[in-house]
Motif scaffolding. Sequence first.
Motif, PDB file in Angstrom:
ATOM      1  N   VAL A  21       0.850  -1.206   0.000  1.00 26.39           N
ATOM      2  CA  VAL A  21       0.000   0.000   0.000  1.00 26.39           C
ATOM      3  C   VAL A  21       0.877   1.244   0.000  1.00 26.39           C
ATOM      4  O   VAL A  21       0.630   2.193  -0.756  1.00 26.39           O
ATOM      5  N   ILE A  24       2.354   1.931  -3.376  1.00 29.85           N
ATOM      6  CA  ILE A  24       1.369   2.392  -4.357  1.00 29.85           C
ATOM      7  C   ILE A  24       0.942   3.831  -4.076  1.00 29.85           C
ATOM      8  O   ILE A  24       0.830   4.648  -4.991  1.00 29.85           O
ATOM      9  N   VAL A  25       0.742   4.156  -2.821  1.00 35.41           N
ATOM     10  CA  VAL A  25       0.233   5.481  -2.438  1.00 35.41           C
ATOM     11  C   VAL A  25       1.364   6.494  -2.227  1.00 35.41           C
ATOM     12  O   VAL A  25       1.220   7.677  -2.551  1.00 35.41           O
ATOM     13  N   PHE A  28       2.576   9.279  -4.749  1.00 31.12           N
ATOM     14  CA  PHE A  28       1.599  10.349  -4.980  1.00 31.12           C
ATOM     15  C   PHE A  28       1.552  11.294  -3.775  1.00 31.12           C
ATOM     16  O   PHE A  28       1.524  12.512  -3.933  1.00 31.12           O
ATOM     17  N   ALA A  29       1.584  10.703  -2.576  1.00 28.35           N
ATOM     18  CA  ALA A  29       1.564  11.515  -1.354  1.00 28.35           C
ATOM     19  C   ALA A  29       2.802  12.396  -1.257  1.00 28.35           C
ATOM     20  O   ALA A  29       2.726  13.543  -0.792  1.00 28.35           O
ATOM     21  N   VAL A  44       4.769   2.171  -7.910  1.00 28.87           N
ATOM     22  CA  VAL A  44       3.421   1.605  -8.039  1.00 28.87           C
ATOM     23  C   VAL A  44       3.514   0.163  -8.547  1.00 28.87           C
ATOM     24  O   VAL A  44       2.876  -0.749  -7.992  1.00 28.87           O
TER      25      VAL A  44
END
Length: 122
Positions: A21, A24-25, A28-29, A44
């Motif tokens: 997780v 993947i996140v 972007f964060a 990702v």
Amino acid sequence: MMKLRFLSPTNHGIVDYLAAVALIVGPFALQLGSSNPAAVWVSVFSGLLVIIVSLATKYRYGRFKVIPFGGHLALDLLVATLFMLVPFLFKLDGLDAAYYYCNAVIVYLVVAVTQSERNAIE
């Protein structure tokens, strides 16, 4: 005296899914990609691969149980090494590069503290 290898395969499995997780996140964060958009997509893709490998691993949270846990740890070491190379391969700098170096160190450490199958106490 605390044992160096204190993370059971079951807890390693939990760490795997949490790491997936985060991979993947996280880009972007953190708004990665300033030096190369690959900084986002390699992470990702890696997160998705972590999910696939975890589902295929022979541990409590594996679904298909085809990869022995020792093989899983070997793949973790390969990924950590590849993370160290990503900044060079994709000419990343700044936060983009630091992200991969930090992830590499974390994966190396997780493998270092994980019990092998034969030494695990579930």
